[in-house]
Design a protein around this motif. Structure first.
Motif, PDB file in Angstrom:
ATOM      1  N   SER A  55       0.838  -1.214   0.000  1.00 48.05           N
ATOM      2  CA  SER A  55       0.000   0.000   0.000  1.00 48.05           C
ATOM      3  C   SER A  55       0.865   1.253   0.000  1.00 48.05           C
ATOM      4  CB  SER A  55      -0.934   0.012   1.209  1.00 48.05           C
ATOM      5  OG  SER A  55      -1.875  -1.024   1.097  1.00 48.05           O
ATOM      6  N   GLU A  56       1.930   1.246   0.793  1.00 40.54           N
ATOM      7  CA  GLU A  56       2.854   2.378   0.806  1.00 40.54           C
ATOM      8  C   GLU A  56       3.533   2.552  -0.552  1.00 40.54           C
ATOM      9  OE1 GLU A  56       4.333   2.637   5.444  1.00 40.54           O
ATOM     10  OE2 GLU A  56       5.522   1.420   4.048  1.00 40.54           O
ATOM     11  N   TYR A  57       3.917   1.460  -1.175  1.00 42.11           N
ATOM     12  CA  TYR A  57       4.539   1.504  -2.504  1.00 42.11           C
ATOM     13  C   TYR A  57       3.580   2.157  -3.507  1.00 42.11           C
ATOM     14  CZ  TYR A  57       6.112  -0.210  -7.062  1.00 42.11           C
ATOM     15  OH  TYR A  57       6.485  -0.308  -8.386  1.00 42.11           O
ATOM     16  N   PHE A  58       2.354   1.700  -3.523  1.00 40.07           N
ATOM     17  CA  PHE A  58       1.385   2.245  -4.481  1.00 40.07           C
ATOM     18  C   PHE A  58       1.002   3.683  -4.176  1.00 40.07           C
ATOM     19  CE2 PHE A  58       0.696  -2.297  -5.421  1.00 40.07           C
ATOM     20  CZ  PHE A  58       0.936  -2.236  -6.786  1.00 40.07           C
ATOM     21  N   ALA A  59       1.183   4.118  -2.941  1.00 39.34           N
ATOM     22  CA  ALA A  59       0.918   5.513  -2.561  1.00 39.34           C
ATOM     23  C   ALA A  59       2.142   6.396  -2.817  1.00 39.34           C
ATOM     24  CB  ALA A  59       0.521   5.582  -1.091  1.00 39.34           C
ATOM     25  N   GLY A  60       3.224   5.816  -3.334  1.00 41.27           N
ATOM     26  CA  GLY A  60       4.438   6.578  -3.608  1.00 41.27           C
ATOM     27  C   GLY A  60       5.266   6.872  -2.368  1.00 41.27           C
ATOM     28  N   LYS A  61       5.025   6.145  -1.285  1.00 44.75           N
ATOM     29  CA  LYS A  61       5.728   6.391  -0.022  1.00 44.75           C
ATOM     30  C   LYS A  61       6.801   5.355   0.288  1.00 44.75           C
ATOM     31  CE  LYS A  61       1.647   8.543   1.960  1.00 44.75           C
ATOM     32  NZ  LYS A  61       0.545   8.397   2.910  1.00 44.75           N
ATOM     33  N   ARG A  62       6.971   4.371  -0.572  1.00 52.10           N
ATOM     34  CA  ARG A  62       7.968   3.318  -0.335  1.00 52.10           C
ATOM     35  C   ARG A  62       8.645   2.972  -1.656  1.00 52.10           C
ATOM     36  NH1 ARG A  62       9.448  -0.675   3.125  1.00 52.10           N
ATOM     37  NH2 ARG A  62       7.975   0.030   4.714  1.00 52.10           N
ATOM     38  N   GLN A  63       9.984   2.873  -1.610  1.00 48.50           N
ATOM     39  CA  GLN A  63      10.739   2.541  -2.809  1.00 48.50           C
ATOM     40  C   GLN A  63      11.389   1.167  -2.750  1.00 48.50           C
ATOM     41  OE1 GLN A  63      13.427   5.726  -3.801  1.00 48.50           O
ATOM     42  NE2 GLN A  63      11.757   7.166  -4.133  1.00 48.50           N
ATOM     43  N   LEU A 143       1.270  -6.015 -20.030  1.00 47.27           N
ATOM     44  CA  LEU A 143       2.014  -4.778 -20.286  1.00 47.27           C
ATOM     45  C   LEU A 143       1.331  -3.547 -19.706  1.00 47.27           C
ATOM     46  CD1 LEU A 143       3.437  -5.353 -23.872  1.00 47.27           C
ATOM     47  CD2 LEU A 143       4.545  -5.693 -21.648  1.00 47.27           C
ATOM     48  N   THR A 144       0.016  -3.567 -19.575  1.00 47.09           N
ATOM     49  CA  THR A 144      -0.687  -2.424 -18.978  1.00 47.09           C
ATOM     50  C   THR A 144      -0.252  -2.238 -17.524  1.00 47.09           C
ATOM     51  OG1 THR A 144      -2.580  -2.725 -20.437  1.00 47.09           O
ATOM     52  CG2 THR A 144      -2.953  -1.457 -18.424  1.00 47.09           C
ATOM     53  N   ILE A 145      -0.162  -3.329 -16.786  1.00 44.10           N
ATOM     54  CA  ILE A 145       0.273  -3.248 -15.389  1.00 44.10           C
ATOM     55  C   ILE A 145       1.750  -2.869 -15.327  1.00 44.10           C
ATOM     56  CG2 ILE A 145       0.704  -4.605 -13.294  1.00 44.10           C
ATOM     57  CD1 ILE A 145      -1.976  -5.990 -13.802  1.00 44.10           C
ATOM     58  N   LYS A 146       2.564  -3.435 -16.204  1.00 43.73           N
ATOM     59  CA  LYS A 146       3.989  -3.082 -16.233  1.00 43.73           C
ATOM     60  C   LYS A 146       4.144  -1.587 -16.446  1.00 43.73           C
ATOM     61  CE  LYS A 146       8.371  -4.469 -18.296  1.00 43.73           C
ATOM     62  NZ  LYS A 146       9.039  -5.614 -18.911  1.00 43.73           N
ATOM     63  N   ARG A 147       3.384  -1.041 -17.392  1.00 42.33           N
ATOM     64  CA  ARG A 147       3.437   0.396 -17.663  1.00 42.33           C
ATOM     65  C   ARG A 147       3.031   1.199 -16.426  1.00 42.33           C
ATOM     66  NH1 ARG A 147       3.924   3.821 -21.522  1.00 42.33           N
ATOM     67  NH2 ARG A 147       4.005   2.308 -23.180  1.00 42.33           N
ATOM     68  N   LYS A 148       1.967   0.779 -15.745  1.00 43.31           N
ATOM     69  CA  LYS A 148       1.515   1.493 -14.539  1.00 43.31           C
ATOM     70  C   LYS A 148       2.580   1.489 -13.452  1.00 43.31           C
ATOM     71  CE  LYS A 148      -3.470   1.006 -15.026  1.00 43.31           C
ATOM     72  NZ  LYS A 148      -4.704   0.482 -14.448  1.00 43.31           N
ATOM     73  N   LEU A 149       3.238   0.350 -13.271  1.00 39.95           N
ATOM     74  CA  LEU A 149       4.289   0.267 -12.255  1.00 39.95           C
ATOM     75  C   LEU A 149       5.471   1.164 -12.598  1.00 39.95           C
ATOM     76  CD1 LEU A 149       4.214  -3.601 -11.621  1.00 39.95           C
ATOM     77  CD2 LEU A 149       3.374  -1.809 -10.086  1.00 39.95           C
ATOM     78  N   LEU A 150       5.863   1.182 -13.859  1.00 36.88           N
ATOM     79  CA  LEU A 150       6.979   2.037 -14.273  1.00 36.88           C
ATOM     80  C   LEU A 150       6.592   3.506 -14.238  1.00 36.88           C
ATOM     81  CD1 LEU A 150       8.511  -0.161 -17.109  1.00 36.88           C
ATOM     82  CD2 LEU A 150       9.411   0.224 -14.792  1.00 36.88           C
ATOM     83  N   GLU A 151       5.344   3.829 -14.528  1.00 38.97           N
ATOM     84  CA  GLU A 151       4.869   5.216 -14.377  1.00 38.97           C
ATOM     85  C   GLU A 151       4.893   5.632 -12.920  1.00 38.97           C
ATOM     86  OE1 GLU A 151       0.999   5.081 -16.231  1.00 38.97           O
ATOM     87  OE2 GLU A 151       1.840   5.388 -18.238  1.00 38.97           O
ATOM     88  N   LEU A 152       4.451   4.742 -12.031  1.00 39.61           N
ATOM     89  CA  LEU A 152       4.473   5.014 -10.594  1.00 39.61           C
ATOM     90  C   LEU A 152       5.895   5.332 -10.130  1.00 39.61           C
ATOM     91  CD1 LEU A 152       3.127   4.857  -7.702  1.00 39.61           C
ATOM     92  CD2 LEU A 152       3.874   2.486  -7.714  1.00 39.61           C
ATOM     93  N   GLU A 153       6.867   4.608 -10.679  1.00 37.56           N
ATOM     94  CA  GLU A 153       8.262   4.802 -10.285  1.00 37.56           C
ATOM     95  C   GLU A 153       8.931   5.945 -11.030  1.00 37.56           C
ATOM     96  OE1 GLU A 153      10.525   1.177 -10.166  1.00 37.56           O
ATOM     97  OE2 GLU A 153       8.960   0.110  -9.064  1.00 37.56           O
ATOM     98  N   GLY A 154       8.204   6.608 -11.927  1.00 39.80           N
ATOM     99  CA  GLY A 154       8.751   7.761 -12.620  1.00 39.80           C
ATOM    100  C   GLY A 154       9.618   7.432 -13.822  1.00 39.80           C
ATOM    101  N   VAL A 155       9.592   6.170 -14.268  1.00 36.13           N
ATOM    102  CA  VAL A 155      10.380   5.776 -15.432  1.00 36.13           C
ATOM    103  C   VAL A 155       9.707   6.227 -16.720  1.00 36.13           C
ATOM    104  CG1 VAL A 155      11.322   3.810 -16.724  1.00 36.13           C
ATOM    105  CG2 VAL A 155      11.382   3.807 -14.222  1.00 36.13           C
ATOM    106  N   LEU A 156       8.374   6.180 -16.732  1.00 36.55           N
ATOM    107  CA  LEU A 156       7.587   6.562 -17.912  1.00 36.55           C
ATOM    108  C   LEU A 156       6.678   7.725 -17.565  1.00 36.55           C
ATOM    109  CD1 LEU A 156       6.433   3.000 -19.026  1.00 36.55           C
ATOM    110  CD2 LEU A 156       8.379   4.285 -19.893  1.00 36.55           C
ATOM    111  N   ASP A 157       6.346   8.494 -18.559  1.00 37.92           N
ATOM    112  CA  ASP A 157       5.394   9.617 -18.370  1.00 37.92           C
ATOM    113  C   ASP A 157       3.969   9.140 -18.452  1.00 37.92           C
ATOM    114  OD1 ASP A 157       7.541  11.348 -18.197  1.00 37.92           O
ATOM    115  OD2 ASP A 157       7.545  11.705 -20.351  1.00 37.92           O
TER     116      ASP A 157
END
Length: 157
Positions: A55-63, A143-157
């Motif tokens: 939950s913290e990861y998806f909220a952008g609070k955990r790396q 790939l949709t989920i992969k894209r969402k995860l990489l967007e969350l991590e700031g790799v993709l716009d």
């Protein structure tokens, strides 16, 4: 006797995840609601902590995750999964990069197969592996989920 339990996380931006754990470590993260008939539904402290960290990861609070992991696999798969855990949050590597990191530069295809067999998606970040040309290729959750995860991590716009 070891007890294996499962927990379904339903309120995630990528849909439902099913977590499984033994008494000592997490053993699986699966996309969707997967019912393991032989597993108990009483969430262990470990599963509750894993849910909290996700939950913290998806909220952008955990790396990174601080959880005991026990992925079952071959010695080669274990080496690949260890290398995956060294890819920093917000970065990617190619399959060829990972093959070189584990000392087998010609094994990019085998690395891809090991990624495909990763039983602890997200926690062992196979979503951070991309094609040599930078393309998003292959992911167990799609790939949709992969894209969402990489967007969350700031790799993709």
């Amino acid at each position: 006797m070891t007890t294996t339990t499962q927990l379904h996380l339903t309120d995630l931006p990528i849909g439902i995840l099913t977590l499984t754990a033994s008494d000592e470590a997490l053993t699986g993260v699966e996309f969707g609601r997967v019912e393991h008939e032989e597993l108990e539904h009483v969430p262990s402290d470990l599963l509750i902590e894993a849910a909290h960290q996700l939950s913290e990861y998806f909220a952008g609070k955990r790396q990174s995750f601080d959880l005991p992991l026990a992925p079952a696999g071959t010695q080669f798969q274990q080496r690949v999964w260890q290398a995956l855990q060294q890819i920093p949050y917000g970065e990617t590597r190619s399959y060829g990069d990972l093959a070189s990191i584990i000392g087998q530069p010609g094994a990019a295809r085998a690395v891809g197969m090991a990624n495909n067999r990763n039983p602890l998606s997200i926690l062992i970040p196979c979503h951070r592996v991309i094609g040599a040309n930078g393309a998003l290729v292959g992911y167990g959750g799609g790939l949709t989920i992969k894209r969402k995860l990489l967007e969350l991590e700031g790799v993709l716009d």
